[in-house]
Design a protein around this motif. Structure first.
Motif, PDB file in Angstrom:
ATOM      1  N   PHE A  77       1.452  -3.100 -10.429  1.00 17.72           N
ATOM      2  CA  PHE A  77       0.602  -3.776  -9.883  1.00 17.72           C
ATOM      3  C   PHE A  77       1.919  -5.134  -9.010  1.00 17.72           C
ATOM      4  CE2 PHE A  77      -3.066  -2.872 -11.770  1.00 17.72           C
ATOM      5  CZ  PHE A  77      -3.608  -1.873 -11.340  1.00 17.72           C
ATOM      6  N   GLU A  78       3.253  -4.861  -9.861  1.00 20.41           N
ATOM      7  CA  GLU A  78       4.264  -6.173 -10.194  1.00 20.41           C
ATOM      8  C   GLU A  78       5.240  -5.601  -8.657  1.00 20.41           C
ATOM      9  OE1 GLU A  78       3.791  -8.500 -14.113  1.00 20.41           O
ATOM     10  OE2 GLU A  78       5.007  -6.813 -13.685  1.00 20.41           O
ATOM     11  N   ASN A  79       4.931  -3.608  -8.513  1.00 20.71           N
ATOM     12  CA  ASN A  79       6.287  -2.877  -7.842  1.00 20.71           C
ATOM     13  C   ASN A  79       5.445  -2.349  -7.267  1.00 20.71           C
ATOM     14  OD1 ASN A  79       9.140  -3.379  -9.658  1.00 20.71           O
ATOM     15  ND2 ASN A  79       7.225  -3.795 -11.530  1.00 20.71           N
ATOM     16  N   PHE A  80       5.545  -3.383  -6.225  1.00 24.64           N
ATOM     17  CA  PHE A  80       4.939  -2.579  -4.676  1.00 24.64           C
ATOM     18  C   PHE A  80       6.114  -1.211  -4.205  1.00 24.64           C
ATOM     19  CE2 PHE A  80       3.699  -1.172   0.258  1.00 24.64           C
ATOM     20  CZ  PHE A  80       2.533  -1.039  -0.217  1.00 24.64           C
ATOM     21  N   PRO A  81       5.857  -0.306  -3.775  1.00 24.41           N
ATOM     22  CA  PRO A  81       6.309   0.967  -3.494  1.00 24.41           C
ATOM     23  C   PRO A  81       6.804   1.399  -2.223  1.00 24.41           C
ATOM     24  CG  PRO A  81       4.387   1.324  -2.607  1.00 24.41           C
ATOM     25  CD  PRO A  81       4.027   0.344  -4.214  1.00 24.41           C
ATOM     26  N   TRP A  83       8.649   2.619  -0.763  1.00 25.72           N
ATOM     27  CA  TRP A  83       9.185   4.015   0.477  1.00 25.72           C
ATOM     28  C   TRP A  83       7.649   3.760   0.994  1.00 25.72           C
ATOM     29  CZ3 TRP A  83       4.002   6.360   0.661  1.00 25.72           C
ATOM     30  CH2 TRP A  83       3.450   6.465  -0.635  1.00 25.72           C
ATOM     31  N   TYR A  84       6.931   3.012   1.371  1.00 28.20           N
ATOM     32  CA  TYR A  84       5.579   2.908   2.091  1.00 28.20           C
ATOM     33  C   TYR A  84       6.109   2.040   3.001  1.00 28.20           C
ATOM     34  CZ  TYR A  84       0.465   2.000   3.490  1.00 28.20           C
ATOM     35  OH  TYR A  84      -0.185   1.640   4.570  1.00 28.20           O
ATOM     36  N   ALA A  85       6.592   1.323   2.725  1.00 23.02           N
ATOM     37  CA  ALA A  85       7.348  -0.247   3.280  1.00 23.02           C
ATOM     38  C   ALA A  85       7.678   0.540   4.321  1.00 23.02           C
ATOM     39  CB  ALA A  85       8.053  -1.082   2.641  1.00 23.02           C
ATOM     40  N   ASP A  86       9.431   1.704   4.280  1.00 24.72           N
ATOM     41  CA  ASP A  86       9.762   1.971   5.239  1.00 24.72           C
ATOM     42  C   ASP A  86       9.542   3.213   6.061  1.00 24.72           C
ATOM     43  OD1 ASP A  86      11.994   1.132   2.979  1.00 24.72           O
ATOM     44  OD2 ASP A  86      12.545   2.638   2.096  1.00 24.72           O
ATOM     45  N   GLY A  87       8.706   3.390   5.552  1.00 21.14           N
ATOM     46  CA  GLY A  87       7.663   4.259   6.681  1.00 21.14           C
ATOM     47  C   GLY A  87       7.288   4.066   7.445  1.00 21.14           C
ATOM     48  N   LEU A  88       6.198   2.503   7.302  1.00 22.75           N
ATOM     49  CA  LEU A  88       6.115   1.580   8.645  1.00 22.75           C
ATOM     50  C   LEU A  88       6.773   1.333   9.264  1.00 22.75           C
ATOM     51  CD1 LEU A  88       2.810  -0.527   6.198  1.00 22.75           C
ATOM     52  CD2 LEU A  88       2.443   2.136   7.481  1.00 22.75           C
ATOM     53  N   GLU A  89       8.256   0.800   8.543  1.00 21.76           N
ATOM     54  CA  GLU A  89       8.988   0.690   9.414  1.00 21.76           C
ATOM     55  C   GLU A  89       9.613   1.317  10.457  1.00 21.76           C
ATOM     56  OE1 GLU A  89      12.155  -2.127   7.538  1.00 21.76           O
ATOM     57  OE2 GLU A  89      11.085  -2.217   5.913  1.00 21.76           O
ATOM     58  N   GLU A  90      10.064   2.190  10.718  1.00 21.07           N
ATOM     59  CA  GLU A  90      10.060   3.682  10.552  1.00 21.07           C
ATOM     60  C   GLU A  90       9.103   4.097  11.993  1.00 21.07           C
ATOM     61  OE1 GLU A  90      11.567   8.227  10.141  1.00 21.07           O
ATOM     62  OE2 GLU A  90      11.064   7.078   9.183  1.00 21.07           O
ATOM     63  N   PHE A  91       7.953   3.995  11.372  1.00 22.18           N
ATOM     64  CA  PHE A  91       7.252   4.069  12.413  1.00 22.18           C
ATOM     65  C   PHE A  91       7.795   2.785  14.021  1.00 22.18           C
ATOM     66  CE2 PHE A  91       4.874   7.205  10.569  1.00 22.18           C
ATOM     67  CZ  PHE A  91       4.752   8.082  11.155  1.00 22.18           C
ATOM     68  N   ALA A  92       7.543   0.914  12.970  1.00 22.39           N
ATOM     69  CA  ALA A  92       7.468   0.236  13.877  1.00 22.39           C
ATOM     70  C   ALA A  92       8.964   0.635  14.612  1.00 22.39           C
ATOM     71  CB  ALA A  92       7.431  -0.930  13.221  1.00 22.39           C
ATOM     72  N   LYS A 122       1.404 -10.414  -4.276  1.00 20.78           N
ATOM     73  CA  LYS A 122       2.895 -11.160  -4.223  1.00 20.78           C
ATOM     74  C   LYS A 122       4.065  -9.800  -3.738  1.00 20.78           C
ATOM     75  CE  LYS A 122       6.173 -14.153  -6.602  1.00 20.78           C
ATOM     76  NZ  LYS A 122       6.295 -15.102  -7.178  1.00 20.78           N
ATOM     77  N   SER A 123       3.934  -8.862  -4.469  1.00 22.40           N
ATOM     78  CA  SER A 123       4.685  -8.021  -4.385  1.00 22.40           C
ATOM     79  C   SER A 123       4.473  -6.813  -3.120  1.00 22.40           C
ATOM     80  CB  SER A 123       4.993  -6.498  -5.689  1.00 22.40           C
ATOM     81  OG  SER A 123       3.450  -5.915  -5.790  1.00 22.40           O
ATOM     82  N   SER A 124       3.339  -6.906  -2.816  1.00 26.76           N
ATOM     83  CA  SER A 124       3.245  -5.979  -1.473  1.00 26.76           C
ATOM     84  C   SER A 124       3.452  -7.099  -0.412  1.00 26.76           C
ATOM     85  CB  SER A 124       1.799  -5.626  -1.454  1.00 26.76           C
ATOM     86  OG  SER A 124       0.496  -6.565  -0.935  1.00 26.76           O
ATOM     87  N   LEU A 128       6.370  -5.995   1.900  1.00 25.05           N
ATOM     88  CA  LEU A 128       5.919  -5.137   3.490  1.00 25.05           C
ATOM     89  C   LEU A 128       6.551  -6.737   4.553  1.00 25.05           C
ATOM     90  CD1 LEU A 128       2.257  -4.351   3.181  1.00 25.05           C
ATOM     91  CD2 LEU A 128       4.730  -2.567   4.024  1.00 25.05           C
ATOM     92  N   LYS A 129       7.420  -7.666   3.996  1.00 23.08           N
ATOM     93  CA  LYS A 129       7.491  -8.451   4.709  1.00 23.08           C
ATOM     94  C   LYS A 129       8.794  -8.008   5.744  1.00 23.08           C
ATOM     95  CE  LYS A 129      10.134 -12.687   4.326  1.00 23.08           C
ATOM     96  NZ  LYS A 129      11.087 -14.313   3.783  1.00 23.08           N
TER      97      LYS A 129
END
Length: 423
Positions: A77-81, A83-92, A122-124, A128-129
């Protein structure tokens, strides 16, 4: 439910055509509970009919989520992936629209260690910032909607069977989103124009301060920053395409001055935060910061929320919603912020929308801070509207105007003002 299939198809079409206002060649990213499979397929059908480049779905499952919280170690829970954020940024970056289906069980994580929930939040938020800048700055079109899930429906309608609860929640959602009317799209057009009139009035008055009073003890002074902008209904993304971020929506909103909130405010509806309820709480502000708080339910959860970062102790949004809004008149406590915030005046703890101040979407973090704009890893709405809420606006020149009286817009006062401006 009679004609459910037809109405559901119309609802999916409304989300794509009015909510996201999807353009040809544009990708669509959907976040959905697995219970929304049939609805998501309808959304995808309408998206492709409009020429969507592709439809990508991120699924979530409450049973697996709870299992994870019960069994996984804290480090997860302290380490949000990333790769998930990177994927969303790529779509954005590819210009995608983002449709989120928010339908969580408000007490899913009731028995879970709140420290795990706080660590995940907090980690997410940190990971995702960068992605959230695309939505918080309206660079990309985004929309939040809901569909019933069994867990949520039974929390709202606990006195009836599961099937009956689902039926009742569908009916309530369709009514709140104007899908029960003969021409939902036309009804939305009329509704958005009505909100735009309120926005125009508030932006022309340029209030310096708002004063909130209610018999429940709310006594709050909210200063607004120079150059603040009221918004409501819909907005335009960076390509000039109009979209509606929340369906339903009944609010007009702006940002407060980060250091300009003083007094006491009491909640008037339960707050569903991360699968836990916070209810009957009170916040005391001094120079914009929460300096004291109380809660009959969810005290530890509220404590962790306020401790997320420094910005979480300040307000980032001021929103006006009449007490007699359609959602409020339903007399349903949805335990879902998307609906409950549109039944009540509310504030938000945490990050302000940069679009609520002149030139904000182009400002650096340092420039936003200098302008009095709050920044945070979170943005959490909580409801404060009541049937006797009074809101008085005070202009820079000292003029006082009754904006809300007995929980609703003082329409006579606004009408008189509009007539005088035409003379």
């Amino acid at each position: 439910m009679e004609n459910l299939e037809k109405t559901l198809d119309g609802y999916a079409k409304l989300c794509v055509e009015v909510g996201i206002n999807l353009q040809k060649g544009q990708p669509l990213v959907i976040n959905s509970p697995i219970e929304g499979l049939e609805f998501v397929r309808l959304v995808a059908k309408h998206a492709y009919a409009l020429g969507a480049k592709q439809v990508h779905v991120n699924w979530n499952d409450e049973a697996l989520t709870k299992m994870k919280y019960e069994n996984a170690p804290m480090e997860v829970f302290e380490n949000f992936p990333k790769w998930y954020a990177d994927g969303l940024e790529e779509f954005a970056e590819d210009g995608a629209g983002f449709l989120s289906i928010y339908s969580e069980d408000p007490e899913l994580l009731k028995e879970i260690d709140p420290k795990k929930i706080a660590a995940h939040n907090k980690s997410s938020s940190m990971t995702l910032k960068e992605f959230r800048k695309y939505t918080m700055n309206d660079i990309n079109a985004w929309c939040v909607v809901s569909i019933p899930t069994k867990g949520w429906a039974k929390r709202v309608f606990s006195h009836v069977s599961e099937d009956e609860a689902m039926k009742k929640l569908w009916e309530a959602i369709f009514k709140a989103t104007r899908m029960d009317l003969e021409n939902p799209v036309k009804s939305w057009e009329d509704h958005l124009k009505n909100l735009e009139e309120k926005v125009k009035f508030l932006n022309e008055k340029r209030f310096k301060k708002l004063y909130y009073r209610s018999s429940n003890g709310t006594d709050l002074e909210v200063e607004l920053p120079e150059g603040h902008i009221w918004a409501g209904g819909g907005g335009k993304n960076s390509k000039g395409v109009y979209f509606v971020a929340n369906m339903p929506t009944e609010e007009v909103f702006t940002m407060p001055l980060k250091t300009g909130v003083n007094g006491v405010v009491y909640s008037t509806k339960p707050l569903n935060y991360g699968g836990n309820l916070i209810d009957n709480f009170k916040l005391t502000f001094k120079n914009g910061k929460v300096v004291d708080f109380e809660a009959e339910q969810g005290y530890e959860v509220l404590k962790d929320l306020l401790a997320l970062d420094e910005g979480a102790k300040h307000l980032g949004e001021v929103a006006l919603v009449p007490y007699d809004s359609p959602i409020s008149q339903s007399n349903i406590i949805f335990l879902n912020t998307l609906f409950d915030e549109n039944a009540s005046c509310h504030f938000a703890l945490g990050k302000a929308y940069p679009t609520n101040i002149e030139g904000g979407e182009k400002m650096t973090d340092e420039e936003l801070e200098k302008a009095g704009v709050n920044d945070s890893l979170t943005h959490v709405d909580f409801m404060v509207g009541s049937k006797d809420l009074s809101i008085i606006g005070k202009t820079k020149g000292g003029e006082k105007v009754q904006i809300f009286e007995n929980g609703n817009w003082d329409l006579l006062g606004i009408l008189i003002y509009q007539i005088l401006t035409l003379i």
